[in-house]
Design a protein around this motif. Structure first.
Motif, PDB file in Angstrom:
ATOM      1  N   ALA A  95      35.012  40.697  57.169  1.00 40.53           N
ATOM      2  CA  ALA A  95      33.676  40.860  57.481  1.00 40.53           C
ATOM      3  C   ALA A  95      32.981  39.496  57.807  1.00 40.53           C
ATOM      4  O   ALA A  95      33.191  38.847  56.980  1.00 40.53           O
ATOM      5  N   GLY A  96      32.235  39.391  58.725  1.00 42.84           N
ATOM      6  CA  GLY A  96      31.671  37.991  58.825  1.00 42.84           C
ATOM      7  C   GLY A  96      30.440  37.572  58.416  1.00 42.84           C
ATOM      8  O   GLY A  96      30.176  36.284  57.895  1.00 42.84           O
ATOM      9  N   ASP A  97      29.895  38.628  57.541  1.00 40.91           N
ATOM     10  CA  ASP A  97      28.811  38.294  56.561  1.00 40.91           C
ATOM     11  C   ASP A  97      29.307  38.093  55.225  1.00 40.91           C
ATOM     12  O   ASP A  97      28.489  38.172  54.149  1.00 40.91           O
ATOM     13  N   ALA A  98      30.589  38.245  54.808  1.00 41.59           N
ATOM     14  CA  ALA A  98      31.160  38.082  53.405  1.00 41.59           C
ATOM     15  C   ALA A  98      31.369  36.764  53.087  1.00 41.59           C
ATOM     16  O   ALA A  98      32.376  36.012  53.481  1.00 41.59           O
ATOM     17  N   ALA A  99      30.449  36.211  52.300  1.00 41.23           N
ATOM     18  CA  ALA A  99      30.525  34.672  51.555  1.00 41.23           C
ATOM     19  C   ALA A  99      31.736  34.783  50.840  1.00 41.23           C
ATOM     20  O   ALA A  99      31.956  35.769  50.036  1.00 41.23           O
ATOM     21  N   GLY A 100      32.154  33.590  50.720  1.00 39.66           N
ATOM     22  CA  GLY A 100      33.413  33.164  49.698  1.00 39.66           C
ATOM     23  C   GLY A 100      32.792  32.794  48.379  1.00 39.66           C
ATOM     24  O   GLY A 100      31.549  32.881  48.242  1.00 39.66           O
ATOM     25  N   PRO A 101      33.669  32.357  47.698  1.00 43.44           N
ATOM     26  CA  PRO A 101      35.190  32.278  47.904  1.00 43.44           C
ATOM     27  C   PRO A 101      35.766  33.740  47.687  1.00 43.44           C
ATOM     28  O   PRO A 101      35.239  34.579  46.829  1.00 43.44           O
ATOM     29  N   VAL A 102      37.035  33.663  48.566  1.00 40.63           N
ATOM     30  CA  VAL A 102      37.590  35.025  48.321  1.00 40.63           C
ATOM     31  C   VAL A 102      38.629  34.957  47.208  1.00 40.63           C
ATOM     32  O   VAL A 102      39.294  33.942  47.124  1.00 40.63           O
ATOM     33  N   PRO A 103      38.617  35.938  46.245  1.00 42.56           N
ATOM     34  CA  PRO A 103      39.592  35.699  45.099  1.00 42.56           C
ATOM     35  C   PRO A 103      41.049  36.022  45.842  1.00 42.56           C
ATOM     36  O   PRO A 103      41.312  36.710  46.461  1.00 42.56           O
ATOM     37  N   CYS A 104      41.592  35.031  45.155  1.00 35.77           N
ATOM     38  CA  CYS A 104      43.235  34.941  45.752  1.00 35.77           C
ATOM     39  C   CYS A 104      44.141  34.519  44.617  1.00 35.77           C
ATOM     40  O   CYS A 104      43.901  34.388  43.618  1.00 35.77           O
ATOM     41  N   LEU A 105      45.572  34.173  45.269  1.00 34.11           N
ATOM     42  CA  LEU A 105      46.374  34.364  44.473  1.00 34.11           C
ATOM     43  C   LEU A 105      46.187  32.997  43.319  1.00 34.11           C
ATOM     44  O   LEU A 105      46.665  32.815  42.164  1.00 34.11           O
ATOM     45  N   ASP A 106      45.769  31.646  43.986  1.00 34.10           N
ATOM     46  CA  ASP A 106      45.675  30.802  43.079  1.00 34.10           C
ATOM     47  C   ASP A 106      44.215  30.397  42.786  1.00 34.10           C
ATOM     48  O   ASP A 106      44.025  29.490  42.101  1.00 34.10           O
ATOM     49  N   ASP A 107      43.248  31.302  42.889  1.00 33.66           N
ATOM     50  CA  ASP A 107      41.997  31.265  42.187  1.00 33.66           C
ATOM     51  C   ASP A 107      41.333  32.756  42.412  1.00 33.66           C
ATOM     52  O   ASP A 107      41.170  33.134  43.318  1.00 33.66           O
ATOM     53  N   GLY A 108      41.094  33.316  41.046  1.00 35.08           N
ATOM     54  CA  GLY A 108      40.314  34.648  40.972  1.00 35.08           C
ATOM     55  C   GLY A 108      41.380  35.670  40.587  1.00 35.08           C
ATOM     56  O   GLY A 108      40.507  36.573  40.176  1.00 35.08           O
ATOM     57  N   TRP A 109      42.549  35.817  40.816  1.00 35.55           N
ATOM     58  CA  TRP A 109      43.296  36.892  40.499  1.00 35.55           C
ATOM     59  C   TRP A 109      43.877  36.837  38.994  1.00 35.55           C
ATOM     60  O   TRP A 109      44.123  35.538  38.750  1.00 35.55           O
ATOM     61  N   ASP A 110      43.690  37.676  38.231  1.00 36.61           N
ATOM     62  CA  ASP A 110      44.189  37.775  36.869  1.00 36.61           C
ATOM     63  C   ASP A 110      45.781  37.866  36.607  1.00 36.61           C
ATOM     64  O   ASP A 110      46.482  37.793  37.745  1.00 36.61           O
ATOM     65  N   ASP A 111      46.109  37.690  35.554  1.00 34.12           N
ATOM     66  CA  ASP A 111      47.432  37.419  35.308  1.00 34.12           C
ATOM     67  C   ASP A 111      48.510  38.663  35.711  1.00 34.12           C
ATOM     68  O   ASP A 111      49.628  38.272  36.112  1.00 34.12           O
ATOM     69  N   GLU A 112      47.969  39.828  35.476  1.00 35.23           N
ATOM     70  CA  GLU A 112      48.681  40.972  35.794  1.00 35.23           C
ATOM     71  C   GLU A 112      48.890  41.362  37.329  1.00 35.23           C
ATOM     72  O   GLU A 112      50.101  41.435  37.772  1.00 35.23           O
ATOM     73  N   ILE A 113      47.707  40.830  38.193  1.00 33.21           N
ATOM     74  CA  ILE A 113      47.848  40.586  39.129  1.00 33.21           C
ATOM     75  C   ILE A 113      49.013  39.536  40.055  1.00 33.21           C
ATOM     76  O   ILE A 113      49.997  39.944  40.768  1.00 33.21           O
ATOM     77  N   LEU A 114      48.934  38.497  39.263  1.00 31.31           N
ATOM     78  CA  LEU A 114      49.614  37.525  39.519  1.00 31.31           C
ATOM     79  C   LEU A 114      51.227  37.906  39.297  1.00 31.31           C
ATOM     80  O   LEU A 114      52.232  37.589  39.959  1.00 31.31           O
ATOM     81  N   LYS A 115      51.380  38.774  38.305  1.00 31.37           N
ATOM     82  CA  LYS A 115      52.804  39.278  37.809  1.00 31.37           C
ATOM     83  C   LYS A 115      53.329  39.909  39.102  1.00 31.37           C
ATOM     84  O   LYS A 115      54.665  39.950  39.447  1.00 31.37           O
TER      85      LYS A 115
END
Length: 870
Positions: A596-616
């Motif tokens: 989406a062009g109007d979706a401002a960041g930052p985007v939650p991602c692997l090295d910023d914003g995802w919790d430990d369970e997602i990273l596992k």
């Protein structure tokens, strides 16, 4: 447990249907039909249970079942069915284990399917993920792992291709591979060619492709109430004119059906843009339609967000769930693009859809009143309106599809009978069905020179190595291929700067893109959204905004992203497996995970914003380490540091700044990092002895003849001899006292010590020299098997195919001799590949590698806390 019925019921919790029993009888003989032709909704995925029951009964079938689906959103559903089979098989004592892996979704590729090539395993994946791996070009797979995966997929495998009619190029490729003509072993092998277990293809289709001898329903099958209910599921199809935009008609008809019995309305749209508009307009809190009552199911989302979409489908009642949760009160709406058409067990009460090609209409109709039953009647309203910029060819196809649907039987209450049984009558009008269906794209035939070029996996570049995409999808007419995006926080620093090129390359080599973070989208859509975001943010014109991961990392600045003349060439002429890394604060993903062009960041991602369970689930995390905090926390909860990337700060040149690259090691997650780094140390000779025993056990279970068994054991006994070099021991952080080590805990490691003359020493290359000095290890093998053993030693980490770095810290040998040894390894590879074929040679390599990895896995599973390096 007596017979197929007892095993099947134990595995699935239900008695087998008549068609499943007939199919099982064929499976027991090992002679499968050329295709499986069943109407949608009759449980084609139960082929997995039929195969497993036959394997348990001792049928001569391949050990690996690969279930391929063409839509990325549904892979996890097939995986869930496979995992249910695993649980029940183990619970009833039918199997000690059944590894399940998927190349999409929450589970990711845990690589369990590669551990024991002799045991049954199920792999679920998409056309692109399975196809690229088969052709030695695995998307998202390191060069070293590509031959390992190709060998195990191309040999001893049953490929079940779901909805095969949707991907004719891929089906043609699999037919060619199964035939093996010109692609398999040389005739000079003679009877030894039978040592390679077969590759078998079983296409599944709900639309009928006139495959001679295809397995289909018989009249007796309708005696099963399940089959009868599904074939006669009531579906009343009517055409509705539209005097405006297609989204207007879709919304109007969906709301008109909201008060019908059931209240679950599916809305199918051709384009993503129309689907987004329809979903937005259906939300109306005042009318009792909150946002959570409307689910948007579209492609171009990361795997992470696709998993959330499944939960939304369960909450709104479109997908079954085993959880104790109450569905929302009706009405609920599912707005879907092609992502909701294939291979997903959706069950709506009614549906509205635009008119598309025949094969897609048949799939859509299969998602409405799926289970059937007395008293259930689905209202299906089709809006026949020309989309914007429709081509003349598409218009002819759409009109042919309308005539085809109008040839359906007329119901007594008016409208057309669109039940699965009635849809079977469409096959009688073959000419009209062909004109109403999307024509198959042109595609290239697979030839041996191209396959050989792909199989040279240790060469970074090769002039005769094309992208594999046309062999998987064909030559697509519209010039809008999909590209892959991920969002990352690092390696940009707080000022938007990147490290030097070598460090940048090291970052992505140590922390490559993971499946969970990948998003595939049409290039035009991705460029449009990224360009819009570039105009809305102020990060600095000269700050790199997007990186392209290729042989070297390329950069595109924010100013260049705004400039079409610089932007388009950057994203064009890229290989199909290239990944573009977007700065996470550029934004571009909305709350649904859609571009989406109007979706401002930052985007939650692997090295910023995802919790430990997602990273596992991702199996990887990247931790900024400025004061040793990351290294102190490393090791807790299964996280193991595999690399540490040094970062510099021009304003604080003396400050120690690192990225700690850590992988999650347990029994069910994808792992990575250097295979020599484990949870505890292991002596070299202990490791070689265990690997030799594992190789012997694998050979025994495969019933390999005694000479081949001896060859595999000898290769395992010698494969890591090159680790005895003191330089290797120091580089891996091995204890400084006692015997040489094969596995270390990585503490104090310094891989830079392995650099010699600009190349990295490979212990496999050193093992070749050690075998020259100890010829007794391979004594007793004939010349051909000795050749094969030497190649397996050199290639067990994916090198020497054909190139391996000709450097060795051994002080007694010369650079000239190293070059001669590397050249001999390359010629040996070419000779053996000509003899065994690309997949056959890779299969032999996979056997040794599997034995090696089984020892390493056992070391991790039984490990106590890592010993301190002396």
């Amino acid at each position: 447990m007596d017979g197929f019925a007892g095993i099947f019921e134990a595995l699935t919790g239900r008695s087998p249907l008549r068609w499943q029993c007939r199919l099982h009888d064929l499976f027991l003989t090992g002679k499968l039909p050329p295709a499986l032709d069943l109407p949608t909704g009759l449980g084609k995925t139960s082929v997995m249970a039929v195969w497993l029951a036959a394997k348990i009964a001792g049928a001569p079938l391949p050990n690996r079942l690969v279930y391929v689906v063409d839509r990325r959103v549904v892979v996890d559903q097939a995986t869930e069915e496979a995992e249910a089979l695993r649980r029940t098989a183990i619970a009833h004592g039918l199997l000690p284990d059944l590894p399940i892996s998927t190349l999409r979704g929450q589970h990711l590729d845990n690589r369990r399917w590669m551990e024991d090539p002799t045991a049954p395993a199920i792999i679920v994946g998409t056309v692109d993920m399975i196809g690229s791996r088969l052709l030695f070009r695995g998307y998202g797979v390191s060069a070293g792992m590509r031959p390992f995966q190709a060998g195990l997929l191309g040999v001893d495998t049953l490929v079940v291709l779901d909805e095969a009619h949707l991907c004719p190029p891929f089906q043609a490729l699999l037919v060619r591979i199964a035939a093996r003509e010109g692609l398999g072993p040389s005739e000079s092998l003679g009877p030894d060619a039978a040592l390679l277990p077969p590759f078998i293809l079983l296409p599944l289709s709900a639309t009928g492709n006139d495959t001679e001898g295809a397995f289909a329903l018989k009249e007796e099958d309708e005696k099963d109430s399940f089959v009868r209910d599904r074939l006669t599921a009531g579906k009343r199809l009517t055409f509705t004119p539209s005097d405006g935009k297609v989204e207007d008609g879709l919304v109007r008809e969906a709301l008109a059906l909201a008060d019908s019995p059931g209240g679950r309305i599916a809305v199918f749209c051709t384009s993503r843009e129309v689907a987004q508009k329809v979903a937005d307009r259906l939300v109306d809190r005042k009318a009792g339609r909150p946002p959570e009552a409307v689910v948007l199911l579209a492609g171009a989302r990361r795997v992470h967000e696709r998993e959330r979409a499944k939960e939304e489908l369960q909450a709104t009642g479109f997908l079954p769930t085993r959880k104790d949760q109450s569905a929302l009160s009706p009405p609920t709406f599912l707005v879907a693009t092609a992502a909701g058409e294939v291979g997903i067990d959706l069950d709506a009460d009614h549906a509205v859809m635009d008119l598309v090609a025949a094969e897609r209409m048949i799939q859509r109709l299969g998602r409405v009143n799926r289970a059937g039953g007395k008293g259930r009647l689905a209202q299906v309203r089709v809006i026949d309106v020309a989309p914007e910029k429709e081509s003349a060819e598409a218009q002819v196809r759409r009109e042919a599809c309308r005539r085809l649907l109008e040839s359906l039987p007329i119901r007594s209450d008016g409208g057309f009978d669109a039940s699965p049984g009635a849809l079977l009558t469409l096959r009688k009008n073959r000419d009209l069905l062909v004109r109403a269906s999307t024509p198959a794209p042109l595609y290239p035939a697979l030839d041996r020179p191209t396959l050989d070029a792909w199989a040279m996996t240790s060469l970074k570049t090769h002039p005769g190595r094309p992208d594999v995409a046309p062999w998987l999808r064909g030559w697509v007419e519209e010039d809008d291929p999909e590209i892959t995006l991920i969002w990352r926080r690092w390696p940009w620093d707080e000022h938007g700067r990147l490290p030097d090129p070598r460090t940048l390359a090291d970052c992505f080599e140590a922390a490559p893109p993971r499946l969970l973070e990948r998003l595939e989208a049409p290039r035009s859509l991705a460029l449009k959204i990224l360009a819009e975001r570039a105009k809305r943010v102020d990060l600095g014109d000269h700050v790199p905004a997007v990186l392209a991961l290729a042989d070297r990392v390329e950069e595109l600045t924010l100013a260049e992203l705004r400039d079409k003349r610089r932007r388009d060439p950057f994203f064009e002429r890229r290989s199909a497996d290239m990944v573009f890394v977007v700065r996470h604060d550029l934004g571009g993903l909305d709350g649904h995970g859609l571009l989406a062009g109007d979706a401002a960041g930052p985007v939650p991602c692997l090295d910023d914003g995802w919790d430990d369970e997602i990273l596992k689930n991702a199996g990887l995390r990247i931790v900024f380490d400025e004061a040793g905090e990351a290294s102190r926390s490393e090791g807790k909860g299964g996280w193991r540091q595999v690399d540490r990337i040094g970062l510099t700060d021009p304003q604080r040149p003396d400050a120690e700044r690192y990225l700690s690259i850590q992988v999650w090691r347990d029994a069910d997650r994808e792992t990575g990092g250097d295979p020599a780094v484990r949870r505890r140390v292991q002596g070299l000779y202990d490791h070689l002895g265990e690997a030799e025993a594992e190789a012997a056990a694998l050979a025994e279970r495969l019933r390999l003849p005694a000479p081949c068994r001896a060859m595999l054991m000898a290769a395992a006994k010698a494969h890591d001899l090159g680790k005895r070099r003191l330089q290797w021991q120091r580089a891996m952080g091995a204890p400084r006292s006692g015997e040489p080590y094969a596995k270390t805990n990585g503490k104090g490691a310094n891989p830079a010590l392995l650099l010699i003359n600009g190349e990295t020493y490979r212990h496999e290359f050193g093992s070749l020299l050690d075998l020259e000095r100890a010829p007794e290890v391979l004594a007793g093998l004939d010349a051909d098997l000795k050749d094969l053993a030497l190649h397996l030693v050199a290639a067990h980490h994916g090198y020497a195919r054909p190139w391996i770095a000709p450097v060795d810290p051994d002080w007694q040998t010369s650079l000239a001799s190293h070059r001669e040894r590397a050249a001999a390894a390359a010629l040996r590879f070419a000779r053996l590949q000509a003899t065994w074929g690309p997949w056959g040679l890779a299969w032999w390599e996979a056997l040794l590698r599997a034995a090696d990895q089984r020892v390493s896995r056992r070391l991790d599973e039984g490990a106590q806390p890592a010993e301190e390096t002396a």
